[in-house]
Write a protein that holds these residues in place. Structure first.
Motif, PDB file in Angstrom:
ATOM      1  N   GLY A  23     -62.792  50.849  11.888  1.00 51.22           N
ATOM      2  CA  GLY A  23     -63.286  52.098  11.308  1.00 51.22           C
ATOM      3  C   GLY A  23     -64.515  51.864  10.441  1.00 51.22           C
ATOM      4  O   GLY A  23     -65.521  52.560  10.545  1.00 51.22           O
TER       5      GLY A  23
ATOM      6  N   GLY B  47     -61.392  59.994   6.429  1.00 47.67           N
ATOM      7  CA  GLY B  47     -61.564  60.377   7.830  1.00 47.67           C
ATOM      8  C   GLY B  47     -62.146  61.773   7.972  1.00 47.67           C
ATOM      9  O   GLY B  47     -63.105  61.986   8.718  1.00 47.67           O
TER      10      GLY B  47
ATOM     11  N   ALA C 250     -65.197  56.286  13.955  1.00 48.28           N
ATOM     12  CA  ALA C 250     -64.755  55.660  12.705  1.00 48.28           C
ATOM     13  C   ALA C 250     -63.628  56.473  12.085  1.00 48.28           C
ATOM     14  O   ALA C 250     -62.614  55.923  11.643  1.00 48.28           O
ATOM     15  CB  ALA C 250     -65.928  55.548  11.738  1.00 48.28           C
TER      16      ALA C 250
ATOM     17  N   SER D  74     -67.571  54.597   4.358  1.00 46.86           N
ATOM     18  CA  SER D  74     -67.127  53.577   5.309  1.00 46.86           C
ATOM     19  C   SER D  74     -66.803  52.282   4.584  1.00 46.86           C
ATOM     20  O   SER D  74     -65.774  51.647   4.835  1.00 46.86           O
ATOM     21  CB  SER D  74     -68.213  53.311   6.342  1.00 46.86           C
ATOM     22  OG  SER D  74     -68.536  54.500   7.014  1.00 46.86           O
TER      23      SER D  74
ATOM     24  N   ALA E 299     -60.454  55.910  13.992  1.00 43.95           N
ATOM     25  CA  ALA E 299     -59.913  54.576  13.706  1.00 43.95           C
ATOM     26  C   ALA E 299     -59.261  54.533  12.328  1.00 43.95           C
ATOM     27  O   ALA E 299     -58.338  53.751  12.094  1.00 43.95           O
ATOM     28  CB  ALA E 299     -61.021  53.531  13.806  1.00 43.95           C
ATOM     29  N   LEU E 300     -59.741  55.359  11.386  1.00 46.89           N
ATOM     30  CA  LEU E 300     -59.156  55.374  10.042  1.00 46.89           C
ATOM     31  C   LEU E 300     -57.890  56.205   9.990  1.00 46.89           C
ATOM     32  O   LEU E 300     -56.906  55.823   9.354  1.00 46.89           O
ATOM     33  CB  LEU E 300     -60.163  55.929   9.029  1.00 46.89           C
ATOM     34  CG  LEU E 300     -61.353  55.051   8.693  1.00 46.89           C
ATOM     35  CD1 LEU E 300     -62.277  55.773   7.744  1.00 46.89           C
ATOM     36  CD2 LEU E 300     -60.882  53.756   8.066  1.00 46.89           C
TER      37      LEU E 300
ATOM     38  N   GLY F 244     -59.210  50.754   8.616  1.00 51.76           N
ATOM     39  CA  GLY F 244     -58.737  50.966   9.985  1.00 51.76           C
ATOM     40  C   GLY F 244     -58.830  49.674  10.784  1.00 51.76           C
ATOM     41  O   GLY F 244     -59.447  49.646  11.833  1.00 51.76           O
TER      42      GLY F 244
END
Lengths: 189, 116
Positions: free
Chosen positions: B100, B57, B24, B85, B27-28, B96
């Motif tokens: 993410g 992140g 995650a 998140s 992805a962010l 993301g």
């Protein structure tokens, strides 16, 4: 002492998480949460019933893509209100699929701090408070200082057809949007 | 470490929860600095900018580390990761590009559901 996962609890938390995601997702889609968006590179075609803009600056610019630079007329708006818009683009060279068409239809949207790189524009327009020959750096919107610019208080376009390579918006609030993935080219009216 | 010790290490802590939180975080953090290129097009959807991406992140990475090194604090870490998140969806590139946020929610749910 090995650990394990209690799947019933996992499902419960996932449920809460997905509920939270959809709440935020809907909030972003309806414009309650500002999201800024940029697309550029290929040619985007758009047509719409009405376009009202405020705080306008127009100047010459260049759209830089991966391997080419295109001249464009850059139009910056402090505020824009667009109704009945239909936009389509073809993405070339997509992995696996080759080329994919992307169609967006919307009842309308309002946006702040919009910059459109115009390749071609056909419309009937009413423009108020026009000043020609303003230094592009001094006009609202960030033009290159020292080059020719046009400033206008407001503009209203009817039944416009636009070809653009780049659109940037600070904040967009959409009302009723439909996105289609197409295998053929989208034809807007 | 031998194979047995690695397996032992994995089984005594919420290992997969940590993996998902790290995914995650990646992805962010990555999209604001590497925009998505599809053919000749590039697409980026930035919100408050790169700052929140790095902020959330890094916190997710720290929480993943916390889950692995201090499994007994998995509840507060899991709740914090879940909130971060979900928050990233509106503050960081639509979380993301949703990936993410989704991985973050899965990771948090795994952390909260883990029991020794």
């Amino acid at each position: 002492m090995a650990g394990r996962i209690r799947w019933s609890r996992f499902a419960l938390v996932m449920g809460l998480g997905v509920a939270g995601m959809s709440t935020f997702g809907v909030a972003a889609a309806t414009g309650a949460v500002p999201v800024s968006f940029t697309v550029s590179g290929g040619m985007l075609q758009a047509s719409g019933e009405r376009f009202d803009g405020k705080g306008i600056a127009i100047f010459g610019g260049v759209v830089q893509t991966k391997d080419k630079a295109y001249p464009a007329v850059m139009a910056a708006f402090d505020e824009a209100d667009v109704r009945g818009i239909c936009a389509g683009a073809v993405l070339e060279g997509v992995p696996v699929l080759g080329s994919v068409g992307l169609g967006i239809e919307s009842e309308g949207f309002t946006a702040r701090s919009v910059v459109v790189a115009i390749d071609e524009l056909r419309t009937a327009a009413t423009i108020n408070d026009v000043r020609l020959g303003v230094d592009a750096g001094a006009a609202s919107g960030a033009g290159p200082a020292g080059s020719f610019g046009v400033q206008a208080g407001s503009a209203s376009l009817r039944d416009f057809h636009l070809n653009t390579r780049a659109v940037t918006a600070g904040t967009i609030s959409l009302s009723g949007m439909k996105v289609n993935a197409l295998t053929s080219k989208l034809e807007c009216k | 470490m031998t194979q047995v010790q690695v397996t032992q290490w994995r089984r005594t802590r919420p290992f997969w929860a940590g993996i998902f939180l790290i995914l995650a975080a990646i992805a962010l953090i990555v999209p604001p600095y590497a925009t998505l290129h599809i053919g000749d097009w590039f697409v980026s959807a930035t919100t408050v900018g790169g700052f929140s991406a790095v902020f959330i992140g890094i916190l997710l990475l720290v929480l993943a580390g916390s889950l692995w090194l201090r499994p007994q604090y998995r509840f507060p870490a899991g709740v914090a990761a879940l909130m971060l998140s979900l928050g990233s969806l509106v503050t960081t590139n639509l979380g993301g590009f949703v990936v993410g946020t989704l991985f973050g929610v899965i990771g948090s749910a795994l952390a909260l559901a883990w029991t020794d």
